[in-house]
Design an enzyme around this catalytic site. Structure first.
Site, short mmCIF file in Angstrom:
data_model
loop_
_atom_site.label_atom_id
_atom_site.label_comp_id
_atom_site.label_asym_id
_atom_site.label_seq_id
_atom_site.Cartn_x
_atom_site.Cartn_y
_atom_site.Cartn_z
N GLU A 79 34.22 72.90 50.47
CA GLU A 79 33.01 73.05 51.30
C GLU A 79 32.59 71.72 51.93
O GLU A 79 31.91 71.70 52.95
CB GLU A 79 31.86 73.61 50.46
CG GLU A 79 31.91 75.12 50.29
CD GLU A 79 31.73 75.88 51.59
OE1 GLU A 79 30.78 75.59 52.32
OE2 GLU A 79 32.58 76.76 51.87
N ASN A 110 36.54 87.12 47.73
CA ASN A 110 36.96 87.91 46.56
C ASN A 110 35.80 88.12 45.60
O ASN A 110 35.64 89.20 45.03
CB ASN A 110 38.07 87.18 45.79
CG ASN A 110 39.35 87.07 46.58
OD1 ASN A 110 40.28 87.83 46.36
ND2 ASN A 110 39.42 86.13 47.49
N THR A 111 34.98 87.08 45.42
CA THR A 111 33.87 87.17 44.47
C THR A 111 32.86 88.23 44.92
O THR A 111 32.38 89.03 44.12
CB THR A 111 33.17 85.79 44.36
OG1 THR A 111 34.18 84.79 44.18
CG2 THR A 111 32.20 85.75 43.21
N ASP A 155 31.45 85.10 54.09
CA ASP A 155 31.95 84.46 52.86
C ASP A 155 30.86 83.51 52.38
O ASP A 155 29.90 83.23 53.10
CB ASP A 155 33.25 83.68 53.15
CG ASP A 155 33.78 82.96 51.91
OD1 ASP A 155 33.76 83.56 50.82
OD2 ASP A 155 34.18 81.78 52.02
N CYS A 190 40.94 83.51 45.77
CA CYS A 190 39.68 83.05 46.38
C CYS A 190 40.01 82.68 47.81
O CYS A 190 41.02 82.00 48.06
CB CYS A 190 39.14 81.84 45.61
SG CYS A 190 37.78 80.99 46.45
N1 DGL Z 1 35.57 82.26 48.87
C1 DGL Z 1 35.05 83.01 47.80
C2 DGL Z 1 36.04 83.89 47.10
O1 DGL Z 1 36.94 84.36 47.75
C3 DGL Z 1 33.94 82.48 46.97
C4 DGL Z 1 34.08 81.15 46.37
C5 DGL Z 1 32.78 80.70 45.78
O2 DGL Z 1 31.81 80.66 46.54
O3 DGL Z 1 32.76 80.43 44.59
O4 DGL Z 1 35.92 84.16 45.94
#
Ligand code: DGL
Length: 268
Positions: A152, A75-76, A11, A184
């Site tokens: 974070e 997810n991203t 991630d 997310c």
């Molecule tokens: N944890 C990530 C997601 O599920 C990314 C979040 C990020 O780094 O902006 O989208």
């Protein structure tokens, strides 16, 4: 293809540990390796090309560390890079996508909210899935700008965080959503705050358990399930290991027998 080995997960940072916890709970005999790419967080506002480049870097590191399957616990990264990864690497990939299908199918008000990153909401994969499953349902999409950098830092409950989150969910509440989709993998860490902010009629859903089940099903299908007695788990971060320690304390204490978990700093 390598079948003996670890479940690799990555991630943009600590958020994917929300998925990792489900994988560890659901597959207690597996060994796992988790990469927290905190140095490059957040991914959410980056271009598709940048997200692919970072996902390739993480994938190659996980393969080098002995992954037999890779869970893209972001997810991203899934919505922007999983097609590229599947085309270019001979290893199974499990992705995570916002759970809009169950939310839309179960919503009585036919109004659902989704909180996710810009990268996820703007992706073709998300837009196609949303169009397919949300016909006749009003979908309120909100970008959770600024949430990931706070998480974070290990901030899961400050007034600043609560105020920011409130500004995102209030417009959804005003439009009477009955489902909130967490799009997310960082956001499950916000569930305690969200529970305070949302009316009790609103169900919060994320995709962690679905991802763990899918991982088990693919490993079973390719006959690659591990049969050790206790899983061994190595979590690597290119950020601050104390933040990972902090967010995993409760999980460590809640599992019996306690899983073997090591958290280390690694440059990747
Ligand atoms: N944890 C990530 C997601 O599920 C990314 C979040 C990020 O780094 O902006 O989208």
């Amino acid at each position: 293809m390598q079948y003996k080995g670890n479940i690799g997960l990555f991630d943009s940072g600590i958020g994917g540990t929300s998925i990792w916890k489900e994988v560890v709970t659901h597959l207690p005999y597996e060994n796992t390796i988790y990469l927290a790419d905190s140095k490059h967080a957040p991914y959410g506002a980056k271009s598709k090309e940048e997200i692919i480049t970072l996902s390739v870097k993480n994938t190659e590191k996980l393969i080098q560390l002995g992954a037999k399957i890779i869970v893209v616990a972001c997810n991203t990264a899934t919505t922007n890079a999983i097609d590229y990864l599947r085309k270019n690497y001979d290893i199974p990939f499990i992705g995570i996508e916002p759970a809009i299908k169950p939310a839309a199918l179960n919503s009585k008000n036919k109004t659902i909210g989704i909180l996710a990153t810009k990268g996820t909401l703007n992706s073709t994969l998300f837009q196609d899935t949303s169009e397919k499953w949300t016909q006749g349902t009003k979908v309120i999409e909100v970008i959770g700008e600024g949430l990931v950098p706070l998480i974070e830092k290990g901030d899961l409950e400050s007034t600043v965080l609560k105020k920011l989150l409130k500004s995102y969910v209030d417009p959804m509440i005003a439009q009477e959503i009955d489902y909130l989709v967490l799009g997310c993998s960082h956001y499950p860490y916000l569930i305690p705050l969200l529970t305070e902010l949302l009316p009790k009629e609103v169900t919060i859903i994320d995709s962690g358990l679905a991802v763990a089940r899918q991982t088990k099903s693919v490993l079973t299908e390719i006959k690659a399930l591990h049969t050790a007695t206790t899983g061994n788990h190595q979590l690597f971060t290119n950020g601050d290991p104390s933040i990972l320690e902090k967010v995993l304390v409760r999980f460590r204490e809640s599992v019996t027998p306690p899983p073997i978990i090591t958290i280390k700093k690694l440059d990747f």
